[in-house]
Design an enzyme around this catalytic site. Structure first.
Site, PDB file in Angstrom:
ATOM      1  CB  THR A  99      -0.961  -0.001   1.327  1.00 14.52           C
ATOM      2  OG1 THR A  99      -1.660  -1.370   1.368  1.00 14.52           O
ATOM      3  CG2 THR A  99      -1.586   1.273   1.147  1.00 14.52           C
ATOM      4  CE1 TYR A 128     -15.162  -1.896  -8.410  1.00 14.01           C
ATOM      5  CE2 TYR A 128     -16.530  -3.724  -9.147  1.00 14.01           C
ATOM      6  CZ  TYR A 128     -16.351  -2.506  -8.881  1.00 14.01           C
ATOM      7  OH  TYR A 128     -17.504  -1.504  -9.317  1.00 14.01           O
TER       8      TYR A 128
END
Lengths: 305, 305
Positions: free
Chosen positions: A47, A110
């Protein structure tokens, strides 16, 4: 029980050029600095590394640049989990093909509200498709970004189905209670803190180490905490190191964290290009950068005093 | 003011083979059925199409299969937005290269809590990098999956910066108030409903049409609503069609929606392969499928009665 993965790993940031392509020489230099500072390894392409803002081709190039910088395969732990499984398989296979066997893997992120059954099959399909006994997977629990918490029943099922492959978890949710519950339930499983302030309590509870962003700035202090966490004779030294880590972390978190971490690396290296971020993240403004530099000076003055 | 994009578009589902590769002949047949049923076009490779569970290479193949099935470029509106910008650019360029100029574009959806400034630059960078005056972008507002609501100030800035390119929005958040507020603020902007029950009120308020999942089952009824929404003489016919659409939608939403839509296509076509989903989604169990079939029979009996 021996843990498969232990140590201080840096969630390294990714420098980019003006055209937003990865700046490979600057990245290589950062990797070497992290190892010199005492990191056991570099958990690149996570990240903090803005990996999900990079193409698959760019991710492969960056991993190869770290190897080119002289780091060994054992010192690298790239993120290989993207939203779709075919490319997660490709990225994981690529890592193995260059001698990197340990990866940090997001769930496919997603869809939200996904069942444990669906998450189990997603991980299982990747591991089976990769089909390489050398693979060691660190699960990635970061619900504030992925929207998908990895629950303990799911983790138990994955460990049972893939012993010696599913070997650990990076827990970036910031709750020590979740980490200690995993330590109790999964002996031999490597629980790695994603939040710097939790390294000390996690190590004292039997944890494996950390993968954190602030390591880009205070890797040496993280190593002090890691090495001394269980040694009462070093308690004062460890507490001082943890306090300094927390000061840098609090400072980065008073901005949007990743742009602030990159600006702090720019400040340390003198290379203002480090301030660049990839969309959708926005780099600090000149005014924010100046204020940040002043606050860093304050922290550093405190160290000397 | 003429709208750039109007009509009933199907958020088409993607059939897959046992090895989870796209079943291109079944997809081509579904595309032809949708057009035969009255859809103005097919908005393939969206959330219902499980596009974010497919690789970039698979996505390109699927778009080409729709063209190969005889649909024209003007009848296709693929999703091209992925988490990273380089591949969003590549997918959008690929669409243009095969004569498809209209795309539905998610914002880069990994990072959460992103600023409007960051989202603006993300879209701007894609549009500038594609650099093709033919491009028409439909923004995609689906915060329940992306985690990133597209606010009206952001939309205004994008329309102003890219007139004739940023031409519409698919609003899948399910609130008619958000859609009517956009109609009032952005004259000439194509507001497309992502939720079937909102097609009628949206059309009556001046909306552009819809991109919905239930179209995979009741495309003809959606066309009835679209064509008659503003004609008082057809009110009864339109209300009956909307009621049937809502019955199918309520049924699909009583399960996880996408697996239920695929199971309902399996029921209609007699091809049980349509029940397969891509991880992390899980297909309906045989028991769930049997119960679903019974409920479809109930709806159909209601139609005859």
């Amino acid at each position: 029980m021996t843990l498969a993965i232990t140590g201080v790993y840096s969630a390294s940031a990714t420098p980019v050029n003006a055209d937003l392509s990865p700046n490979l020489p600057a990245f290589a230099a950062q990797c070497r600095w992290l190892i010199d500072q005492g990191c056991h390894g570099v958990a690149l392409l996570g990240t903090t590394g803005e990996a999900n803002s990079l193409s698959s081709a760019q991710r492969r190039t960056i991993l190869e640049a770290a190897l080119g910088a002289g780091l060994s395969g054992d010192q690298l732990m790239p993120g290989t989990g993207v939203a779709n499984i075919p490319e997660t398989v490709e990225l994981t296979r690529h890592a193995l093909s260059v001698g990197v066997t340990r990866v940090v893997m997001l769930p496919p992120f997603y869809y939200k509200g996904v069942s444990d059954e669906g998450l189990f099959h997603a991980y299982a399909r990747v591991i089976e498709a990769v089909g390489d006994d050398r693979l060691k997977v660190v699960l990635y629990h970061i619900p504030q970004m992925s929207g998908l918490p990895l629950g303990h029943d799911l983790i138990e099922r994955l460990i049972a189905a893939f012993p010696g492959v599913v070997v650990g978890i990076k827990d970036s949710a910031g709750r020590i209670e979740n980490m200690t519950a995993m330590l109790a339930r999964f002996p031999g499983f490597s629980v790695l803190a994603g939040a710097d302030p939790l390294l000390l309590p996690l190590m004292q509870a039997g944890g494996a180490g950390c993968i954190t962003a602030t390591s880009n700035l205070v890797a040496a202090q993280l190593r002090v905490v890691y090495d001394g966490a269980r040694d009462p004779a070093r308690a004062a030294q460890v507490a001082a190191a943890q306090a300094r880590i927390n000061a840098y972390r609090d400072l980065s978190n008073s901005y949007v964290q990743i742009p602030a971490i990159k600006a702090m690396i720019a400040h340390r290296t003198g290379d203002s290009g480090w301030c660049r971020t990839l969309p959708p993240l926005v780099g600090l403004s000149p005014g924010e950068y100046a204020a940040l530099a002043e606050k860093i000076a304050h922290i550093q003055a405190g160290e000397i005093a």
